[in-house]
Design a protein around this motif. Sequence first.
Motif, PDB file in Angstrom:
ATOM      1  N   LEU A   1       0.922  -1.196   0.057  1.00  0.00           N
ATOM      2  CA  LEU A   1      -0.069   0.097  -0.075  1.00  0.00           C
ATOM      3  C   LEU A   1       0.701   1.332  -0.061  1.00  0.00           C
ATOM      4  N   LEU A   2       1.977   1.226   0.832  1.00  0.00           N
ATOM      5  CA  LEU A   2       2.790   2.330   0.792  1.00  0.00           C
ATOM      6  C   LEU A   2       3.567   2.664  -0.327  1.00  0.00           C
ATOM      7  N   PHE A   3       3.962   1.660  -1.141  1.00  0.00           N
ATOM      8  CA  PHE A   3       4.603   1.792  -2.416  1.00  0.00           C
ATOM      9  C   PHE A   3       3.537   2.038  -3.613  1.00  0.00           C
ATOM     10  N   MET A   4       2.559   1.632  -3.522  1.00  0.00           N
ATOM     11  CA  MET A   4       1.408   2.141  -4.485  1.00  0.00           C
ATOM     12  C   MET A   4       1.128   3.709  -4.335  1.00  0.00           C
ATOM     13  N   SER A   5       1.295   4.152  -2.944  1.00  0.00           N
ATOM     14  CA  SER A   5       0.931   5.578  -2.717  1.00  0.00           C
ATOM     15  C   SER A   5       1.944   6.443  -3.475  1.00  0.00           C
ATOM     16  N   TYR A   6       3.240   5.930  -3.692  1.00  0.00           N
ATOM     17  CA  TYR A   6       4.194   6.711  -4.176  1.00  0.00           C
ATOM     18  C   TYR A   6       3.974   7.161  -5.705  1.00  0.00           C
ATOM     19  N   ASN A   7       3.019   6.202  -6.247  1.00  0.00           N
ATOM     20  CA  ASN A   7       2.556   6.633  -7.718  1.00  0.00           C
ATOM     21  C   ASN A   7       1.581   7.860  -7.648  1.00  0.00           C
ATOM     22  N   TYR A   8       0.845   8.231  -6.513  1.00  0.00           N
ATOM     23  CA  TYR A   8      -0.081   9.252  -6.561  1.00  0.00           C
ATOM     24  C   TYR A   8       0.301  10.624  -5.482  1.00  0.00           C
ATOM     25  N   MET A   9       1.491  10.362  -5.007  1.00  0.00           N
ATOM     26  CA  MET A   9       2.126  11.647  -4.344  1.00  0.00           C
ATOM     27  C   MET A   9       3.599  11.202  -4.155  1.00  0.00           C
ATOM     28  N   ASP A  10       4.143  12.507  -3.700  1.00  0.00           N
ATOM     29  CA  ASP A  10       5.779  12.297  -3.427  1.00  0.00           C
ATOM     30  C   ASP A  10       6.014  11.564  -2.492  1.00  0.00           C
ATOM     31  N   ALA A  11       7.253  10.579  -2.238  1.00  0.00           N
ATOM     32  CA  ALA A  11       7.423   9.661  -1.662  1.00  0.00           C
ATOM     33  C   ALA A  11       7.663  10.333   0.012  1.00  0.00           C
ATOM     34  N   GLY A  12       8.113  11.511  -0.177  1.00  0.00           N
ATOM     35  CA  GLY A  12       8.507  12.296   1.104  1.00  0.00           C
ATOM     36  C   GLY A  12       7.311  12.654   1.948  1.00  0.00           C
ATOM     37  N   ILE A  13       5.916  12.903   1.321  1.00  0.00           N
ATOM     38  CA  ILE A  13       4.879  13.157   1.651  1.00  0.00           C
ATOM     39  C   ILE A  13       4.230  12.098   2.148  1.00  0.00           C
ATOM     40  N   ALA A  14       4.238  10.903   1.166  1.00  0.00           N
ATOM     41  CA  ALA A  14       3.419   9.528   1.832  1.00  0.00           C
ATOM     42  C   ALA A  14       4.379   9.165   3.004  1.00  0.00           C
ATOM     43  N   SER A  15       5.835   9.216   3.253  1.00  0.00           N
ATOM     44  CA  SER A  15       6.359   8.990   4.498  1.00  0.00           C
ATOM     45  C   SER A  15       5.795   9.492   5.537  1.00  0.00           C
ATOM     46  N   THR A  16       5.782  10.960   5.435  1.00  0.00           N
ATOM     47  CA  THR A  16       5.259  11.841   6.516  1.00  0.00           C
ATOM     48  C   THR A  16       4.010  11.408   6.857  1.00  0.00           C
ATOM     49  N   ILE A  17       2.989  11.193   6.142  1.00  0.00           N
ATOM     50  CA  ILE A  17       1.533  10.832   6.535  1.00  0.00           C
ATOM     51  C   ILE A  17       1.628   9.502   7.111  1.00  0.00           C
ATOM     52  N   LEU A  18       2.503   8.595   6.674  1.00  0.00           N
ATOM     53  CA  LEU A  18       2.613   7.265   7.357  1.00  0.00           C
ATOM     54  C   LEU A  18       3.015   7.166   9.074  1.00  0.00           C
ATOM     55  N   PHE A  19       3.308   8.412   9.181  1.00  0.00           N
ATOM     56  CA  PHE A  19       3.732   8.282  10.650  1.00  0.00           C
ATOM     57  C   PHE A  19       2.567   8.615  11.712  1.00  0.00           C
ATOM     58  N   VAL A  20       1.309   8.406  11.121  1.00  0.00           N
ATOM     59  CA  VAL A  20       0.058   8.280  11.882  1.00  0.00           C
ATOM     60  C   VAL A  20       0.227   7.033  12.855  1.00  0.00           C
TER      61      VAL A  20
ATOM     62  N   VAL B   1      -1.967   5.316   2.105  1.00  0.00           N
ATOM     63  CA  VAL B   1      -0.987   5.433   3.262  1.00  0.00           C
ATOM     64  C   VAL B   1      -1.660   5.224   4.485  1.00  0.00           C
ATOM     65  N   LEU B   2      -2.705   5.676   4.798  1.00  0.00           N
ATOM     66  CA  LEU B   2      -3.507   5.403   5.922  1.00  0.00           C
ATOM     67  C   LEU B   2      -3.773   3.737   6.372  1.00  0.00           C
ATOM     68  N   LEU B   3      -4.054   3.283   5.182  1.00  0.00           N
ATOM     69  CA  LEU B   3      -4.142   1.936   5.311  1.00  0.00           C
ATOM     70  C   LEU B   3      -3.040   0.888   5.800  1.00  0.00           C
ATOM     71  N   SER B   4      -1.760   1.484   4.892  1.00  0.00           N
ATOM     72  CA  SER B   4      -0.574   1.137   5.369  1.00  0.00           C
ATOM     73  C   SER B   4      -0.063   1.346   6.580  1.00  0.00           C
ATOM     74  N   SER B   5      -0.428   2.467   7.128  1.00  0.00           N
ATOM     75  CA  SER B   5      -0.077   2.738   8.582  1.00  0.00           C
ATOM     76  C   SER B   5      -0.992   1.807   9.520  1.00  0.00           C
ATOM     77  N   LEU B   6      -2.208   1.448   9.172  1.00  0.00           N
ATOM     78  CA  LEU B   6      -3.034   0.603  10.151  1.00  0.00           C
ATOM     79  C   LEU B   6      -2.332  -0.660  10.276  1.00  0.00           C
ATOM     80  N   SER B   7      -1.999  -1.124   9.009  1.00  0.00           N
ATOM     81  CA  SER B   7      -1.552  -2.563   8.722  1.00  0.00           C
ATOM     82  C   SER B   7      -0.074  -2.845   9.619  1.00  0.00           C
TER      83      SER B   7
END
Length: 303
Positions: free
Chosen positions: A84-103, A155-161
């Motif tokens: 899910l995280l790697f798929m999110s890289y196709n829709y936003m910058d990796a840095g932003i995805a890594s930031t949101i992941l921290f929830v 990213v949120l689903l990745s965070s939950l997993s």
Amino acid sequence: MNNKTKGFTYGAIAAASYGMNPLFALPLYAAGMSVDSVLFYRYLLAVIVLAILMKIQKQSFAIQKADILPLAIMGLLFSFSSLLLFMSYNYMDAGIASTILFVYPVMVAVIMGVFFKEKISFITIFSIALALVGISFLYQGDGGKTLSTLGIILVLLSSLSYAIYIIGVNQSSLKTLPTTKMTFYAILFGLSIYIVRLRFCVDLQMPPTPLLWGSVLALAILPTAVSLICTTLSAHYIGSTPTAILGALEPVTALFFGVLVFHEKLTLRLIIGIVMIIAAVTLIIVGKSLLKKMSMLLQINKK
């Protein structure tokens, strides 16, 4: 080192190594490789590395029947988190995805509080809030452009997993398994997702250059094998919630390599964000002992 110090050290290493995901994944994406191909190699090579490590440690590969289902669940959870995280890289910058992941530390604290009746202290709440504010400073918007809704959901689903994985390794019967063995089987079960998604490797793509094979190997070792082993050790020593909070170091790692490798600009806002995150991590490490010392000093002064 005592167990607490070991736990915080392992947690910091786990977070820093997991934050290296974009560093090794993005060059593979740029070469035209699919998400599933990248993750297939990442998990396959991680399994090989862990198998070699188990042989060096002279560990048996035997497991109890009762451990098979929990291992499969943990492996699938971590694998879905990666996918899910790697798929999110196709829709936003990796840095932003890594930031949101921290929830995910918030998710860990809430799940532990609701389902396992863990007391959520003021220090824990304040540390999470401070880290989240710091994370928000690391986010660099692109001219006020709206983020992809699908990217955020992924990213949120990745965070939950990932949150459930961190809790699972410490709250299930797996906590009695040797760390390397548990990680080996979790990644082995996780690999099955990509074998199926690649139609049993019919759609598998090869890294086109030796340098990109190096990226695949680094991806397998640092954000996968090292991160998972250290996460498990940290959760065993200090618990799931502090381990998750130490994950604040992940976006800091991503930012560090962004500046060092990709020559991104280091602004005052980013520096403030880093300081706030480090303060939050420091507070969760020393906060309880500081409160105890302050309480003792107050009692002495009253006397």
